[in-house]
Design a protein around this motif. Structure first.
Motif, PDB file in Angstrom:
ATOM      1  N   UNK A  14      44.477  57.912  13.942  1.00  0.00           N
ATOM      2  CA  UNK A  14      43.112  57.549  13.580  1.00  0.00           C
ATOM      3  C   UNK A  14      42.640  56.323  14.356  1.00  0.00           C
ATOM      4  N   UNK A  15      43.545  55.380  14.572  1.00  0.00           N
ATOM      5  CA  UNK A  15      43.213  54.189  15.349  1.00  0.00           C
ATOM      6  C   UNK A  15      42.897  54.562  16.797  1.00  0.00           C
ATOM      7  N   UNK A  16      43.733  55.416  17.372  1.00  0.00           N
ATOM      8  CA  UNK A  16      43.499  55.872  18.747  1.00  0.00           C
ATOM      9  C   UNK A  16      42.199  56.666  18.829  1.00  0.00           C
ATOM     10  N   UNK A  17      41.939  57.484  17.824  1.00  0.00           N
ATOM     11  CA  UNK A  17      40.720  58.279  17.779  1.00  0.00           C
ATOM     12  C   UNK A  17      39.482  57.383  17.755  1.00  0.00           C
ATOM     13  N   UNK A  18      39.516  56.340  16.952  1.00  0.00           N
ATOM     14  CA  UNK A  18      38.387  55.404  16.888  1.00  0.00           C
ATOM     15  C   UNK A  18      38.170  54.714  18.234  1.00  0.00           C
ATOM     16  N   UNK A  19      39.267  54.344  18.883  1.00  0.00           N
ATOM     17  CA  UNK A  19      39.175  53.684  20.187  1.00  0.00           C
ATOM     18  C   UNK A  19      38.589  54.629  21.233  1.00  0.00           C
ATOM     19  N   UNK A  20      39.020  55.890  21.215  1.00  0.00           N
ATOM     20  CA  UNK A  20      38.510  56.871  22.167  1.00  0.00           C
ATOM     21  C   UNK A  20      37.026  57.158  21.932  1.00  0.00           C
ATOM     22  N   UNK A  21      36.631  57.244  20.671  1.00  0.00           N
ATOM     23  CA  UNK A  21      35.215  57.479  20.358  1.00  0.00           C
ATOM     24  C   UNK A  21      34.349  56.326  20.847  1.00  0.00           C
ATOM     25  N   UNK A  22      34.855  55.109  20.698  1.00  0.00           N
ATOM     26  CA  UNK A  22      34.108  53.943  21.160  1.00  0.00           C
ATOM     27  C   UNK A  22      33.965  53.963  22.683  1.00  0.00           C
ATOM     28  N   UNK A  23      35.057  54.273  23.381  1.00  0.00           N
ATOM     29  CA  UNK A  23      34.999  54.358  24.843  1.00  0.00           C
ATOM     30  C   UNK A  23      34.048  55.462  25.281  1.00  0.00           C
ATOM     31  N   UNK A  24      34.035  56.585  24.551  1.00  0.00           N
ATOM     32  CA  UNK A  24      33.143  57.697  24.858  1.00  0.00           C
ATOM     33  C   UNK A  24      31.685  57.249  24.741  1.00  0.00           C
ATOM     34  N   UNK A  25      31.354  56.514  23.673  1.00  0.00           N
ATOM     35  CA  UNK A  25      29.989  55.995  23.493  1.00  0.00           C
ATOM     36  C   UNK A  25      29.624  55.008  24.598  1.00  0.00           C
ATOM     37  N   UNK A  26      30.580  54.140  24.957  1.00  0.00           N
ATOM     38  CA  UNK A  26      30.334  53.164  26.020  1.00  0.00           C
ATOM     39  C   UNK A  26      30.060  53.855  27.352  1.00  0.00           C
ATOM     40  N   UNK A  27      30.840  54.898  27.646  1.00  0.00           N
ATOM     41  CA  UNK A  27      30.619  55.641  28.882  1.00  0.00           C
ATOM     42  C   UNK A  27      29.256  56.319  28.880  1.00  0.00           C
ATOM     43  N   UNK A  49      31.433  60.761  34.224  1.00  0.00           N
ATOM     44  CA  UNK A  49      31.227  61.991  33.443  1.00  0.00           C
ATOM     45  C   UNK A  49      32.536  62.745  33.259  1.00  0.00           C
ATOM     46  N   UNK A  50      33.385  62.771  34.286  1.00  0.00           N
ATOM     47  CA  UNK A  50      34.691  63.427  34.155  1.00  0.00           C
ATOM     48  C   UNK A  50      35.555  62.706  33.132  1.00  0.00           C
ATOM     49  N   UNK A  51      35.523  61.384  33.164  1.00  0.00           N
ATOM     50  CA  UNK A  51      36.290  60.600  32.192  1.00  0.00           C
ATOM     51  C   UNK A  51      35.773  60.866  30.778  1.00  0.00           C
ATOM     52  N   UNK A  52      34.450  60.950  30.658  1.00  0.00           N
ATOM     53  CA  UNK A  52      33.836  61.211  29.356  1.00  0.00           C
ATOM     54  C   UNK A  52      34.272  62.584  28.827  1.00  0.00           C
ATOM     55  N   UNK A  53      34.321  63.588  29.689  1.00  0.00           N
ATOM     56  CA  UNK A  53      34.777  64.917  29.272  1.00  0.00           C
ATOM     57  C   UNK A  53      36.249  64.890  28.858  1.00  0.00           C
ATOM     58  N   UNK A  54      37.067  64.146  29.607  1.00  0.00           N
ATOM     59  CA  UNK A  54      38.480  64.029  29.250  1.00  0.00           C
ATOM     60  C   UNK A  54      38.616  63.390  27.874  1.00  0.00           C
ATOM     61  N   UNK A  55      37.812  62.328  27.639  1.00  0.00           N
ATOM     62  CA  UNK A  55      37.844  61.661  26.339  1.00  0.00           C
ATOM     63  C   UNK A  55      37.441  62.617  25.227  1.00  0.00           C
ATOM     64  N   UNK A  56      36.429  63.423  25.481  1.00  0.00           N
ATOM     65  CA  UNK A  56      35.969  64.381  24.467  1.00  0.00           C
ATOM     66  C   UNK A  56      37.088  65.366  24.125  1.00  0.00           C
ATOM     67  N   UNK A  57      37.771  65.867  25.141  1.00  0.00           N
ATOM     68  CA  UNK A  57      38.884  66.792  24.911  1.00  0.00           C
ATOM     69  C   UNK A  57      39.999  66.115  24.110  1.00  0.00           C
ATOM     70  N   UNK A  58      40.293  64.862  24.434  1.00  0.00           N
ATOM     71  CA  UNK A  58      41.347  64.120  23.739  1.00  0.00           C
ATOM     72  C   UNK A  58      40.942  63.859  22.285  1.00  0.00           C
ATOM     73  N   UNK A  59      39.660  63.535  22.070  1.00  0.00           N
ATOM     74  CA  UNK A  59      39.152  63.307  20.716  1.00  0.00           C
ATOM     75  C   UNK A  59      39.303  64.573  19.880  1.00  0.00           C
ATOM     76  N   UNK A  60      38.962  65.706  20.462  1.00  0.00           N
ATOM     77  CA  UNK A  60      39.080  66.981  19.746  1.00  0.00           C
ATOM     78  C   UNK A  60      40.543  67.278  19.421  1.00  0.00           C
ATOM     79  N   UNK A  61      41.431  67.030  20.378  1.00  0.00           N
ATOM     80  CA  UNK A  61      42.855  67.288  20.159  1.00  0.00           C
ATOM     81  C   UNK A  61      43.400  66.405  19.037  1.00  0.00           C
ATOM     82  N   UNK A  62      43.031  65.124  19.036  1.00  0.00           N
ATOM     83  CA  UNK A  62      43.506  64.229  17.981  1.00  0.00           C
ATOM     84  C   UNK A  62      42.918  64.603  16.630  1.00  0.00           C
TER      85      UNK A  62
END
Length: 72
Positions: A14-27, A49-62
Motif C-alpha cells: 500500500x505504501x509503494x502504491x501510494x508512492x507510485x500514484x503520486x509519481x503518476x500524478x506528478x508526471x 509518457x512511457x514512464x507514466x504508462x509503466x507506472x499505471x501498469x505497476x499500480x494496477x498490478x499492485x
C-alpha cells in the motif's frame, strides 16, 4: 483475528502504491506543462509518457495483489 504474515507485506504494498500514484500524478502535471510550451522537447515528453504508462501498469498490478480474488 490475529495478525497474519501477509499484513506487513500488504502495508508495504500500500505504501509503494501510494508512492507510485503520486509519481503518476506528478508526471501528468509535468507532461501537461511541457505540452503547453511551443518548443517543447518531444522526445522528453515521449519518455515521460512511457514512464507514466509503466507506472499505471505497476499500480494496477499492485492493486490486484492487494485485492483478494473472490470466486463467485
Amino acid at each position: 483475528m490475529t495478525n497474519t504474515p501477509s499484513e506487513p507485506q500488504d502495508e508495504q504494498l500500500m505504501s509503494e502504491l501510494a508512492m507510485l500514484r503520486e509519481e503518476h500524478r506528478d508526471l501528468d502535471s509535468a507532461i501537461n506543462a511541457l505540452e503547453g510550451i511551443t518548443a517543447a522537447d518531444q522526445l522528453q515528453i515521449q519518455r515521460l509518457k512511457k514512464r507514466k504508462l509503466w507506472l499505471k501498469d505497476r499500480i494496477i498490478a499492485l492493486s490486484d495483489q492487494l485485492t483478494p480474488d473472490i470466486i463467485a
